[in-house]
Design an enzyme around this catalytic site. Structure first.
Site, short mmCIF file in Angstrom:
data_model
loop_
_atom_site.label_atom_id
_atom_site.label_comp_id
_atom_site.label_asym_id
_atom_site.label_seq_id
_atom_site.Cartn_x
_atom_site.Cartn_y
_atom_site.Cartn_z
NE ARG A 105 -3.30 2.67 2.60
CZ ARG A 105 -3.08 3.54 3.56
NH1 ARG A 105 -2.55 3.41 4.65
NH2 ARG A 105 -3.67 4.78 3.63
CG HIS A 150 -0.93 9.21 3.24
ND1 HIS A 150 -1.13 7.89 3.28
CD2 HIS A 150 -0.47 9.61 4.36
CE1 HIS A 150 -0.70 7.60 4.73
NE2 HIS A 150 -0.53 8.64 5.30
CD GLU A 195 -4.52 7.73 9.87
OE1 GLU A 195 -4.16 8.93 10.11
OE2 GLU A 195 -4.69 6.91 10.49
CG ASN A 336 -4.75 3.67 8.70
OD1 ASN A 336 -5.21 2.66 8.05
ND2 ASN A 336 -4.49 4.59 8.34
CE1 TYR A 338 -1.90 3.77 12.65
CE2 TYR A 338 0.35 2.83 13.42
CZ TYR A 338 -0.52 3.34 12.39
OH TYR A 338 0.20 3.45 11.11
CD GLU A 405 -1.31 4.08 8.17
OE1 GLU A 405 -0.92 4.64 9.17
OE2 GLU A 405 -1.62 4.75 7.05
C1 NOJ Z 1 -1.17 7.27 10.24
C2 NOJ Z 1 -0.90 7.82 8.98
O1 NOJ Z 1 -1.58 7.46 7.90
C3 NOJ Z 1 0.50 7.83 8.79
O2 NOJ Z 1 0.83 8.61 7.74
C4 NOJ Z 1 1.61 7.84 9.86
O3 NOJ Z 1 2.77 7.77 9.57
C5 NOJ Z 1 1.29 6.78 10.80
N1 NOJ Z 1 -0.27 6.92 11.22
C6 NOJ Z 1 1.86 6.78 12.31
O4 NOJ Z 1 1.37 7.75 12.97
#
Ligand code: NOJ
Length: 506
Positions: A105, A150, A195, A336, A338, A405
Site C-alpha cells: 500500500r 495521503h 485518514e 487504520n 494503533y 495500517e
Molecule cells: C497514520 C498515518 O496514515 C501515517 O501517515 C502515519 O505515519 C502513521 N499513522 C503513524 O502515525
C-alpha cells in the site's frame, strides 16, 4: 523372537506416533490465518519519496509548511530527501520480496502527477515514476494498493482554501480521473483518502499542515468536502470505470478504540459519543444503513452552534442527493488502528469559541500502566483492536475490511523485540476478531516498510520494519528483527511459536 520383533515395532510405532502427534499439536496450537488472507506493508508519498521538487513535481502543503515553519517539526526536519524512495524503486521492492508479502500500500503524490493540482497539465515524469514502481511490483507478484490522497494537497489548491472550499471535490474528481485513466490497468485496489479525520482535525482544526487551527469550524468544512469528494469519485468509478477496467474502491479511516472508563451509564454514553465523533464522523455517512452524519454529532453541534449565536450549524448539511451519493460508496473499508483510549463524560460549559472537543464533551485518556512506545499517543493495548473491529461489524453490517495500517514506533536499533511483541499481540487480537467473532477482514498491512518522516514528529519516531540510516549517503536500509518476524508471518500465514522460529537470516 517374532514376538520380540512385533513388540519392538509396536513400541517404535507408539513412539513415532507420539512424536508426530506432538508435532501436530504444536502446529495445531499455532495461530494461523487462512490461505486467502494477505499480508502487506504500507507507506505514503511525502513520508518516503523525497525528490520534493525534482522533474516537474509541484509544491505540496507539507513542502510549504515544513519549509516555512521548521520550528513546527520536533527535530526541525522536512521530507525534502526523506528515504529517497523516488530513486530506489528496485531496492525497496527487493525488501518487500524478501518479506514475502502479498501487497504494497503506497500513496500517489497529487503534485507529482498534477504540479498545480489541476488536470490541464500532467507531469510525465510523475507518471513514469509510478509506472516504474508498478512494473517492479508486477514483476515480483506484489499487488499494488494505491491511496489517492495521503495528506499532501498541492499548495496551489491550498491557496484557494484547500478542503474548506467545496470546489476541491471537483478538482479531486479530475485528479482521480487522471489516475484511473493512467494506472487503472495496473491498480485494482484503490483508496480515495487516508485518514480524513486526522488531516481535517489536525490540519484544519489544529496545527499540522496547512495549520488552519480552526477547531469546530474549518475541520467540519474540510470533512464535509472530503466526504463529498469521496462519494463523487466512487460514483464516477462505479459508473464509468468498473465495467471497463474492474477493481475495487474504498476509503481508509482511522479508529482508535474508545473504551468507557467506568461502568456508569454516563461513561458508557460518553464512549459511544466519542466513537461517533472520532470515527462515525466519516464512517456513518458512508457505511451506515441510513447515511449522513451520526445523529449525536448533528444534534450536539447544532445545539452548540445555536447557543453560540450562529444562524447556521457549524456542521454543514448534506442535500438529500448528497446523502444518497455518499451512503454505500464503498467496496471495502480500509482501517487504520494503533491504540486505545479510555473515555469519561465531560462537563464543559460551552464558550463562544467553537471547538471540536467542546462539541463532543468527553474526557479521553490512557492508563499509565499501559506499555509506552516512542509516540506519546500510542500505548500498547492489543485487546482494543478486537473491540474496534467488532464495533464496526455490529454498526456497519460487517463490511469487507482491509487493515491498511497497524504499527508502532520505538527507539533506533535492530533488535526490536518490543515491536515484535506489539505486532504479534495485535495479530492475535485480529485473529480472534476474525475467527471467533466473525469480522470480515481480508488482509493486514504493517506501517511501515521503512522508518520515515513522521509529520511534525520528524524522524524522531521510527515505525519501520527496516531501519534507515539517515547519516549514510545512500540512506541504507537494514532489516530489523521485526522484519524477520514479519517474513515468517507473511510466508507461513501463521504466528511463530517462538523466537527461534524466525531468527533465521532473510
Ligand atoms: C497514520 C498515518 O496514515 C501515517 O501517515 C502515519 O505515519 C502513521 N499513522 C503513524 O502515525
Amino acid at each position: 523372537m517374532m514376538n520380540f520383533i512385533y513388540l519392538h515395532c509396536f513400541i517404535l510405532f507408539v513412539l513415532l506416533h507420539g512424536v508426530i502427534s506432538d508435532h501436530r499439536n504444536v502446529l495445531d496450537s499455532r495461530v494461523c490465518f487462512d490461505d486467502k488472507f494477505s499480508f502487506g506493508v504500507a507507506t505514503a508519498s511525502y513520508q518516503i519519496e523525497g525528490a520534493w521538487n525534482v522533474s516537474g513535481k509541484g509544491e505540496s502543503i507539507w513542502d510549504r509548511y515544513t519549509h516555512a515553519h521548521p520550528d513546527m517539526v520536533v527535530d526541525r526536519s522536512n521530507a525534502d530527501v526523506a528515504d529517497g524512495s523516488y530513486y530506489k524503486v528496485k531496492e525497496d521492492v527487493a525488501l518487500m520480496v524478501k518479506l514475502g508479502i502479498g501487497f504494497y500500500r503506497f500513496s500517489i503524490a497529487w503534485s507529482r502527477i498534477l504540479p498545480i493540482g489541476l488536470s490541464n497539465y500532467v507531469n510525465e515524469d510523475g507518471i513514469r515514476y509510478y509506472k516504474e514502481l508498478l512494473a517492479e511490483l508486477r514483476r515480483n507478484h506484489i499487488t499494488p494498493v494505491a491511496t489517492m490522497y495521503h495528506f499532501d494537497l498541492p499548495q496551489n489548491l491550498q491557496e484557494l482554501g484547500g478542503w474548506t472550499n467545496p470546489i476541491m471535490a471537483d478538482y479531486f474528481v479530475d485528479y482521480a480521473r487522471v489516475l484511473l485513466d493512467t494506472f487503472g490497468d495496473e491498480i485494482k485496489i484503490w483508496l480515495t483518502f487516508n485518514e480524513p479525520y486526522t488531516f481535517c482535525e489536525d490540519g484544519y482544526g489544529g496545527i499540522e499542515a496547512p495549520g488552519a487551527n480552526s477547531s469546530g469550524f474549518e475541520d467540519y468544512l474540510c470533512g464535509h468536502n472530503v466526504l463529498r469528494a469521496h462519494g463523487m469519485v466512487y460514483r464516477m468509478f462505479d459508473k464509468e470505470y468498473r465495467k471497463k477496467i474492474g477493481g475495487h474502491m474504498g476509503i481508509t479511516l482511522d479508529f482508535s478504540w474508545l473504551e468507557p472508563a467506568t461502568t456508569s451509564v454516563e461513561d458508557q454514553q460518553a464512549a459511544e459519543t466519542a466513537r461517533q465523533f472520532y470515527f462515525g464522523w466519516f464512517a456513518h455517512p458512508i457505511f451506515s444503513k441510513y447515511g449522513d452524519y451520526p445523529p449525536v454529532m448533528r444534534s450536539m453541534i447544532d445545539a452548540n452552534s445555536k447557543r453560540q449565536g450562529f444562524y447556521h450549524s457549524r456542521l454543514p448539511y448534506f442535500t438529500s442527493k448528497e446523502v444518497e451519493m455518499i451512503r454505500g460508496a464503498y467496496d471495502f473499508l480500509g482501517l487504520n488502528h494503533y491504540t486505545t483510549y479510555l473515555v469519561k463524560h465531560g462537563s464543559r460549559r460551552i464558550s463562544l469559541q467553537p471547538s471540536f472537543i467542546d462539541d463532543m464533551n468527553v474526557i479521553k485518556f490512557q492508563r499509565d500502566e499501559w506499555p509506552k512506545t516512542n509516540s506519546s499517543w500510542l500505548k500498547v493495548v492489543p485487546w482494543g483492536f478486537r473491540k474496534a473491529l467488532n464495533w464496526v461489524r455490529v454498526n456497519y453490517r460487517n463490511p469487507k475490511t482491509l487493515i491498511t495500517e497497524n504499527g508502532v514506533a520505538f527507539e533506533r536499533g535492530l533488535h526490536d523485540t518490543k515491536r515484535v511483541n506489539y505486532i504479534d499481540s495485535y495479530l492475535r487480537s485480529l485473529h480472534a476478531a476474525i475467527h471467533q467473532d466473525g469480522c470480515y477482514v481480508i488482509g493486514y498491512a504493517y506501517w511501515s516498510l521503512l522508518d520515515n518522516f513522521e509529520w511534525t514528529r520528524g524522524f524522531s519516531e521510527r515505525f519501520g520494519l527496516h531501519e534507515v540510516d539517515y547519516q549514510s549517503p545512500n540512506l541504507t536500509r537494514t532489516p530489523r528483527l521485526s522484519a524477520k518476524y514479519f517474513t515468517s508471518v507473511a510466508k507461513t500465514g501463521c504466528l511463530p511459536n517462538s523466537y527461534a522460529d524466525y531468527t533465521y537470516d532473510i
